[in-house]
Design an enzyme around this catalytic site. Sequence first.
Site, PDB file in Angstrom:
ATOM      1  N   HIS A  18       0.839  -1.207   0.000  1.00 51.85           N
ATOM      2  CA  HIS A  18       0.000   0.000   0.000  1.00 51.85           C
ATOM      3  C   HIS A  18       0.877   1.262   0.000  1.00 51.85           C
ATOM      4  CE1 HIS A  18      -3.557   2.452   1.229  1.00 51.85           C
ATOM      5  NE2 HIS A  18      -2.619   3.187   1.802  1.00 51.85           N
ATOM      6  N   GLU A  19       1.839   1.312   0.905  1.00 51.74           N
ATOM      7  CA  GLU A  19       2.688   2.497   1.022  1.00 51.74           C
ATOM      8  C   GLU A  19       3.587   2.668  -0.203  1.00 51.74           C
ATOM      9  OE1 GLU A  19       2.314   4.762   3.147  1.00 51.74           O
ATOM     10  OE2 GLU A  19       0.920   3.713   4.469  1.00 51.74           O
ATOM     11  N   HIS A  22       1.911   4.855  -2.806  1.00 51.40           N
ATOM     12  CA  HIS A  22       2.085   6.285  -2.542  1.00 51.40           C
ATOM     13  C   HIS A  22       3.506   6.729  -2.886  1.00 51.40           C
ATOM     14  CE1 HIS A  22      -1.810   6.427  -0.725  1.00 51.40           C
ATOM     15  NE2 HIS A  22      -1.485   5.729   0.338  1.00 51.40           N
TER      16      HIS A  22
END
Length: 423
Positions: A18-19, A22
Amino acid sequence: MRTVITFIIVFGVIVLVHEFGHFFFAKRSGILVREFAIGMGPKIWGYRDKTGTTYTLRLLPIGGYVRMAGNGEEEVEMTPGMPISVELDQHNKVVKINTSKKVQLTHGIPLELTEHDLVDALTISGYVNGDESEVVTYKVDHDATIIEPDGIEIRIAPRDVQFQSAKLWQRLLTNFAGPMNNFILAVILFIVVAFMRGGVYDSNSTTLGDIQADSVAASAGLQSGDTVLSVDGEAVTTWSEMQTDIQASPDEEISLEVERAGEELTINLTPAATVSGDETYGMIGVSPALIETSVFDKIASGFSATIANSLNIFQALGRLVTNFSLNQLGGPVAIFQMSSEAANSGLITVISFMAMLSVNLGIMNLLPIPALDGGKIVLNLIEGIRGKPISPEKEGILTLIGFGCLMLLMIFVTWNDIQRFLF
């Protein structure tokens, strides 16, 4: 120990993927990523690359995070009178600022800070070596670094590399990239499961596949290849119909009409009661038969399984709105408990669990709640409609309120999980 390792791997991989979404799109958008942390808590190890990103390994091996310049991150607190040290290059420009007592700069100049601007003017002023007769002002290099109190060295964040300086579509994509990566991970994991099983489950029939050892089904004499024709006299033609009827009878004896090798048999059994949230289901320990499929079908099953799990989560959210109960939510304790169950069921179950949890995290992060990615995306869309962003003060208040509500909810959920699973 197996449960702990499974929990760390499952939760860690999902959050890191997920990170990374970003991280990747922030980098592509020219936004300075000051830190990419693996784990939480105190730093164990750190490395800063040429692009200015510091990669850290932290003590608690759970998840991670990305610090983007200007994206609501906490800046190092530097106040007048604060003792710091600075390191200069050959042009007398500051290239390193040390605010930590844990680190000593070999060529550092002691400075009692009077004022600084590390965003626009890129200057820092103060008394050198305790001489208060003259304030010395230094220019700060655009790519200078600052050593935080805990010893981590990160880049300063001039305005041109801050999150808000990127174009609207770049910020929107950066916010969406985290959940997007979770959906991509889920698709890949479901595809892996399909290949490991050798096919996909046939949900359009009631033919039994694997029979769990020591299960209700095994004790009752059900066999792989049996086709269930009816449950308590009610005809069933799909797996979901049969599953619904069985789940509706926990700890209650039911009768199954089964076809085996051309013969019809009647088998009586009592589904075991299984608690999920605040509901109790009947389970007998069977799985659908596998369909021998092509490579294309196995790959397609990754997408269909992700969509099916997404729809299930939306239905659960709907029930949560109409009939709220903390038992319908789960935090780290619940995830740990489910990790234990998955670890005891084998690798395929662990991978399936990771895929389902990844879908869950992706959808939950897209909810339009301030402090979540979905809330940030809503603010991006409002900015696009208004033609200008919401003031940083208002956005900060909204984010703080959203974060506070989420933390409060997490405390209640975690305490409820502790009571459910540990007492």
